[in-house]
Design a protein around this motif. Sequence first.
Motif, PDB file in Angstrom:
ATOM      1  N   GLN A 232      -6.676   2.213  13.585  1.00  6.61           N
ATOM      2  CA  GLN A 232      -7.534   3.277  13.175  1.00  6.61           C
ATOM      3  C   GLN A 232      -7.450   3.029  11.736  1.00  6.61           C
ATOM      4  OE1 GLN A 232      -5.961   7.373  14.380  1.00  6.61           O
ATOM      5  NE2 GLN A 232      -4.469   6.526  15.563  1.00  6.61           N
ATOM      6  N   GLU A 233      -8.846   3.042  11.302  1.00  5.41           N
ATOM      7  CA  GLU A 233      -9.051   2.538   9.913  1.00  5.41           C
ATOM      8  C   GLU A 233      -9.278   3.837   8.935  1.00  5.41           C
ATOM      9  OE1 GLU A 233     -11.768  -0.626   9.895  1.00  5.41           O
ATOM     10  OE2 GLU A 233     -10.742  -1.574  11.420  1.00  5.41           O
ATOM     11  N   ASP A 234      -9.216   3.774   7.891  1.00  4.10           N
ATOM     12  CA  ASP A 234      -9.862   4.859   6.986  1.00  4.10           C
ATOM     13  C   ASP A 234     -11.221   4.394   6.531  1.00  4.10           C
ATOM     14  OD1 ASP A 234      -7.401   5.915   6.736  1.00  4.10           O
ATOM     15  OD2 ASP A 234      -7.103   5.239   4.662  1.00  4.10           O
ATOM     16  N   LEU A 235     -12.136   5.671   6.690  1.00  4.35           N
ATOM     17  CA  LEU A 235     -13.559   5.320   6.056  1.00  4.35           C
ATOM     18  C   LEU A 235     -13.545   5.730   4.687  1.00  4.35           C
ATOM     19  CD1 LEU A 235     -15.958   6.932   8.763  1.00  4.35           C
ATOM     20  CD2 LEU A 235     -15.777   4.613   7.876  1.00  4.35           C
ATOM     21  N   VAL A 236     -14.063   4.887   3.841  1.00  3.02           N
ATOM     22  CA  VAL A 236     -14.357   5.090   2.395  1.00  3.02           C
ATOM     23  C   VAL A 236     -15.651   5.085   1.887  1.00  3.02           C
ATOM     24  CG1 VAL A 236     -11.858   4.455   1.778  1.00  3.02           C
ATOM     25  CG2 VAL A 236     -13.759   2.875   1.954  1.00  3.02           C
ATOM     26  N   LEU A 237     -16.172   5.962   1.019  1.00  6.33           N
ATOM     27  CA  LEU A 237     -17.195   6.246   0.294  1.00  6.33           C
ATOM     28  C   LEU A 237     -17.187   5.258  -0.768  1.00  6.33           C
ATOM     29  CD1 LEU A 237     -20.132   7.500   0.598  1.00  6.33           C
ATOM     30  CD2 LEU A 237     -19.548   9.264  -0.845  1.00  6.33           C
TER      31      LEU A 237
ATOM     32  N   TYR B 153     -25.330   1.707   9.421  1.00  6.86           N
ATOM     33  CA  TYR B 153     -25.936   1.395  10.438  1.00  6.86           C
ATOM     34  C   TYR B 153     -25.926   2.480  11.429  1.00  6.86           C
ATOM     35  CZ  TYR B 153     -20.673   1.083  11.252  1.00  6.86           C
ATOM     36  OH  TYR B 153     -19.475   1.534  11.136  1.00  6.86           O
ATOM     37  N   ASP B 154     -25.378   3.622  11.052  1.00  5.25           N
ATOM     38  CA  ASP B 154     -25.333   4.718  11.999  1.00  5.25           C
ATOM     39  C   ASP B 154     -25.345   5.728  11.184  1.00  5.25           C
ATOM     40  OD1 ASP B 154     -25.282   6.534  14.106  1.00  5.25           O
ATOM     41  OD2 ASP B 154     -23.617   5.586  15.156  1.00  5.25           O
ATOM     42  N   ILE B 155     -26.485   6.856  11.441  1.00  8.35           N
ATOM     43  CA  ILE B 155     -26.120   8.129  10.519  1.00  8.35           C
ATOM     44  C   ILE B 155     -25.570   9.296  11.459  1.00  8.35           C
ATOM     45  CG2 ILE B 155     -28.363   9.228  11.299  1.00  8.35           C
ATOM     46  CD1 ILE B 155     -26.567   9.192   7.666  1.00  8.35           C
ATOM     47  N   ASP B 156     -25.199   8.927  12.826  1.00  8.19           N
ATOM     48  CA  ASP B 156     -24.829  10.195  13.747  1.00  8.19           C
ATOM     49  C   ASP B 156     -23.325   9.912  13.739  1.00  8.19           C
ATOM     50  OD1 ASP B 156     -27.246  10.785  14.418  1.00  8.19           O
ATOM     51  OD2 ASP B 156     -27.525   9.193  15.866  1.00  8.19           O
ATOM     52  N   GLY B 157     -22.600  10.728  14.550  1.00  6.21           N
ATOM     53  CA  GLY B 157     -21.261  10.683  15.053  1.00  6.21           C
ATOM     54  C   GLY B 157     -20.239  10.867  13.709  1.00  6.21           C
ATOM     55  N   VAL B 158     -19.186   9.820  13.663  1.00  3.23           N
ATOM     56  CA  VAL B 158     -18.277  10.165  12.631  1.00  3.23           C
ATOM     57  C   VAL B 158     -18.754   9.898  11.114  1.00  3.23           C
ATOM     58  CG1 VAL B 158     -17.578   7.719  12.644  1.00  3.23           C
ATOM     59  CG2 VAL B 158     -15.828   9.518  12.177  1.00  3.23           C
TER      60      VAL B 158
ATOM     61  N   LYS C 298     -21.658  11.143  10.123  1.00  2.00           N
ATOM     62  CA  LYS C 298     -22.313  12.583   9.726  1.00  2.00           C
ATOM     63  C   LYS C 298     -21.139  13.486   9.476  1.00  2.00           C
ATOM     64  CE  LYS C 298     -25.968  15.577  11.499  1.00  2.00           C
ATOM     65  NZ  LYS C 298     -25.074  16.780  11.187  1.00  2.00           N
ATOM     66  N   GLU C 299     -20.014  13.641  10.288  1.00  3.25           N
ATOM     67  CA  GLU C 299     -19.063  14.071  10.085  1.00  3.25           C
ATOM     68  C   GLU C 299     -18.437  14.326   8.652  1.00  3.25           C
ATOM     69  OE1 GLU C 299     -16.357  13.845  13.215  1.00  3.25           O
ATOM     70  OE2 GLU C 299     -17.477  14.471  14.787  1.00  3.25           O
ATOM     71  N   CYS C 300     -18.226  12.854   8.167  1.00  2.73           N
ATOM     72  CA  CYS C 300     -17.649  12.719   6.943  1.00  2.73           C
ATOM     73  C   CYS C 300     -18.785  13.063   5.966  1.00  2.73           C
ATOM     74  CB  CYS C 300     -17.394  11.297   6.699  1.00  2.73           C
ATOM     75  SG  CYS C 300     -16.213  10.503   7.858  1.00  2.73           S
ATOM     76  N   LEU C 301     -19.886  12.841   5.992  1.00  2.00           N
ATOM     77  CA  LEU C 301     -20.827  13.419   5.041  1.00  2.00           C
ATOM     78  C   LEU C 301     -21.016  15.131   4.858  1.00  2.00           C
ATOM     79  CD1 LEU C 301     -23.673  10.715   5.432  1.00  2.00           C
ATOM     80  CD2 LEU C 301     -22.036  10.629   3.842  1.00  2.00           C
TER      81      LEU C 301
ATOM     82  N   LYS D 140     -25.706  14.906   1.601  1.00  2.00           N
ATOM     83  CA  LYS D 140     -26.794  14.661   2.477  1.00  2.00           C
ATOM     84  C   LYS D 140     -27.872  13.700   1.920  1.00  2.00           C
ATOM     85  CE  LYS D 140     -30.246  16.527   5.394  1.00  2.00           C
ATOM     86  NZ  LYS D 140     -31.099  17.999   6.110  1.00  2.00           N
ATOM     87  N   PRO D 141     -27.841  12.354   2.558  1.00  4.33           N
ATOM     88  CA  PRO D 141     -28.933  11.306   1.652  1.00  4.33           C
ATOM     89  C   PRO D 141     -30.286  11.796   1.719  1.00  4.33           C
ATOM     90  CG  PRO D 141     -27.375  10.488   3.659  1.00  4.33           C
ATOM     91  CD  PRO D 141     -27.305  12.124   3.734  1.00  4.33           C
ATOM     92  N   THR D 142     -30.740  11.579   0.558  1.00  5.32           N
ATOM     93  CA  THR D 142     -32.029  11.737   0.542  1.00  5.32           C
ATOM     94  C   THR D 142     -32.868  10.657   0.979  1.00  5.32           C
ATOM     95  OG1 THR D 142     -32.103  10.725  -1.872  1.00  5.32           O
ATOM     96  CG2 THR D 142     -31.864  13.195  -1.577  1.00  5.32           C
ATOM     97  N   SER D 143     -32.486   9.381   1.057  1.00  4.11           N
ATOM     98  CA  SER D 143     -32.942   8.202   1.694  1.00  4.11           C
ATOM     99  C   SER D 143     -31.972   7.458   2.069  1.00  4.11           C
ATOM    100  CB  SER D 143     -33.923   7.304   0.682  1.00  4.11           C
ATOM    101  OG  SER D 143     -32.956   6.946  -0.525  1.00  4.11           O
ATOM    102  N   THR D 144     -32.412   6.646   3.431  1.00  4.72           N
ATOM    103  CA  THR D 144     -31.324   5.946   4.069  1.00  4.72           C
ATOM    104  C   THR D 144     -31.957   4.456   4.296  1.00  4.72           C
ATOM    105  OG1 THR D 144     -30.658   7.790   5.286  1.00  4.72           O
ATOM    106  CG2 THR D 144     -30.161   5.692   6.026  1.00  4.72           C
ATOM    107  N   ILE D 145     -31.213   3.674   4.219  1.00  4.20           N
ATOM    108  CA  ILE D 145     -31.509   2.241   4.492  1.00  4.20           C
ATOM    109  C   ILE D 145     -30.531   1.570   5.656  1.00  4.20           C
ATOM    110  CG2 ILE D 145     -31.242  -0.364   3.963  1.00  4.20           C
ATOM    111  CD1 ILE D 145     -31.831   0.625   1.037  1.00  4.20           C
ATOM    112  N   GLU D 146     -31.020   1.123   6.804  1.00  4.88           N
ATOM    113  CA  GLU D 146     -30.074   0.877   7.733  1.00  4.88           C
ATOM    114  C   GLU D 146     -29.925  -0.560   7.951  1.00  4.88           C
ATOM    115  OE1 GLU D 146     -31.142   2.355  11.687  1.00  4.88           O
ATOM    116  OE2 GLU D 146     -31.511   4.407  11.049  1.00  4.88           O
TER     117      GLU D 146
END
Length: 289
Positions: free
Chosen positions: A161-166, A191-196, A198-201, A207-213
């Motif tokens: 289990q790892e910490d997610l950091v912005l 690499y993925d805007i769904d799931g965990v 999205k929950e963190c955001l 909410k991102p105005t633009s996204t780079i995958e």
Amino acid sequence: MELRHLRTFHVVAECLNLTKAAEMLRYTQPTISLQIQALEKDIGHTLLNRVGKRTFLTPTGKLLKKHTDKLFQDLEELEQDLRRLEKPYGNLSIAAPEFYCSYYLSQLLSIYIKLHPQVQMKLLCYNSKETVKLVDSNKADLGIIAGTCNRPGIEEILIDQEDLVLVAHPLMVKSRGSAAELFEEYPFITYDIDGVIKECLDEINCKPTSTIECGSEEAIKRAVLSQTGIALISDVIIDKEVKQGNLQVLHRFPNRLLTHLIYPKDQRDDSTVSSFIDVVLDVWPTLRA
């Protein structure tokens, strides 16, 4: 019909020489003759004819040999399959994202190969979604993924289990300050805007105005280091850069990223797969420490 009598007949039918068959089976020649006679009695037909010193199969003998060929080939394959359950061997392919491949699996594979040198290893670098697909389609024997897969035919074992950091580059933070302001000016690299993610955001009302995958965590880290944008990523991946001051943590989400070992449910009893699972469970915590 007794299996030992069939095996004796099979050897005799292969070499058509009772003396040679006795040597191969480590029987006396009279024992060979008695077993053939017992088999002929069970079947009700003669199996061998002798003309001078030469031995020939009768039509019934030829028919029986056709079936004993299949029988003992199947038995040999059964013995090989049973040996596979006893000792790991053969090929083993592991799929995982680039970060896991370089940070964890390079060391894990080294340990595993020392324990089981007869296994041929193959390491496949794919993101977590592709790793799930590879395991689900039997193109990879096991996988390491960030998150969960929730596939009915796949077993999951939680291994970390790892910490997610912005995070963002310090110069970007200095010019803007808050995460909300950074999201207004810079793209969100992921690499993925769904799931965990999205929950963190949603939790920090961003909410991102633009996204780079990007296709891998390493590519995301390099993009943030070059001040391309901001990212939500595992703390393990950017730990060194944060300590060196090359990246700045904007927000931390404790224990949000679950790391799972995945494999097809029907492969759990395979000795090669199970032995690798054992190594992962034993060694992974020491690599994480």
